[in-house]
Enzyme design. Sequence first.
Site, PDB file in Angstrom:
ATOM      1  N   TYR A 158       0.828  -1.206   0.000  1.00 45.48           N
ATOM      2  CA  TYR A 158       0.000   0.000   0.000  1.00 45.48           C
ATOM      3  C   TYR A 158       0.861   1.255   0.000  1.00 45.48           C
ATOM      4  O   TYR A 158       0.597   2.215  -0.742  1.00 45.48           O
ATOM      5  CB  TYR A 158      -0.918  -0.016   1.216  1.00 45.48           C
ATOM      6  CG  TYR A 158      -1.954   1.083   1.224  1.00 45.48           C
ATOM      7  CD1 TYR A 158      -3.179   0.922   0.582  1.00 45.48           C
ATOM      8  CD2 TYR A 158      -1.720   2.282   1.896  1.00 45.48           C
ATOM      9  CE1 TYR A 158      -4.136   1.924   0.597  1.00 45.48           C
ATOM     10  CE2 TYR A 158      -2.673   3.290   1.923  1.00 45.48           C
ATOM     11  CZ  TYR A 158      -3.874   3.102   1.272  1.00 45.48           C
ATOM     12  OH  TYR A 158      -4.813   4.113   1.285  1.00 45.48           O
ATOM     13  N   LYS A 162       0.845   4.086  -2.985  1.00 39.72           N
ATOM     14  CA  LYS A 162       0.435   5.472  -2.780  1.00 39.72           C
ATOM     15  C   LYS A 162       1.581   6.454  -3.015  1.00 39.72           C
ATOM     16  O   LYS A 162       1.353   7.592  -3.443  1.00 39.72           O
ATOM     17  CB  LYS A 162      -0.166   5.636  -1.381  1.00 39.72           C
ATOM     18  CG  LYS A 162      -1.497   4.904  -1.209  1.00 39.72           C
ATOM     19  CD  LYS A 162      -2.552   5.399  -2.205  1.00 39.72           C
ATOM     20  CE  LYS A 162      -3.911   4.779  -1.959  1.00 39.72           C
ATOM     21  NZ  LYS A 162      -4.966   5.318  -2.852  1.00 39.72           N
TER      22      LYS A 162
END
Length: 254
Positions: A158, A162
């Site tokens: 993640y 991002k």
Amino acid sequence: MTTTGPDGRSVIVTGAGSGIGRAAALAFAAQGARVVVADLNPEGAAAVVAEIEAAGGTAVPVTGDLSEQAVVDRVTATAVERFGGVDVLVNNAGIMDRMSAVAEVSDAEWERVIRVNLTTPFLLARSVLPHMLAAGRGAIVNTASEASLRGSAAGAAYTASKHGVVGLTKSLAVMYRDQGIRTNAVAPGGTRTAITVDVEAGAHGPAALAPYMGNVGRAAEAEEQAAAIVFLASDAASNINGVILPVDNGWAAA
């Protein structure tokens, strides 16, 4: 409200069936935008469209896995055919990882998180850009994350995805600023949504992250994130381009 209302713009919001995406779709529609509600969940998308229409707004659902090119093409085609073009793209759809540290990340977890969180915004931006370029204007708002600003807010997959969204945002901002297209991102901190994290018991990643999670502060409401997204897409932000805006009650400042 008419289709050329206070803004009358054609807006695509992904992940619009719940959470921040739902709040953004409702906020755009309330200002007179015509909204493509794109989501994996047909029931969620239909419910948001019904909510918009009940308030006098205009929206259409498109459902499917947005990491697939065919679905991306259908989203863009729907905006063009129903609303005449694409003025705003909100790349909000995303998934969490399992807070896994690098040594614990499976190929499947890594590839799915990167595909949904980073490749999907790229595919959608690439799909709508010809229409924005032809119009000489457009705004793209990506949903990054507190995990795009630090290494201690999520797992490896993640966090990498991002951080990639930040790079994509800045590249788009520079590459297309002279063609009238702005690209910015919000970086939400803790936000009240239905997203859950499937943490593996005893895994190193969650244990390593735990000491860093004390600065989260008050969780935002989805509507607070949506307000920032609508602002960045609006004419009020006409000279804001390439910005990563934390909406996190000061978490990034701590």
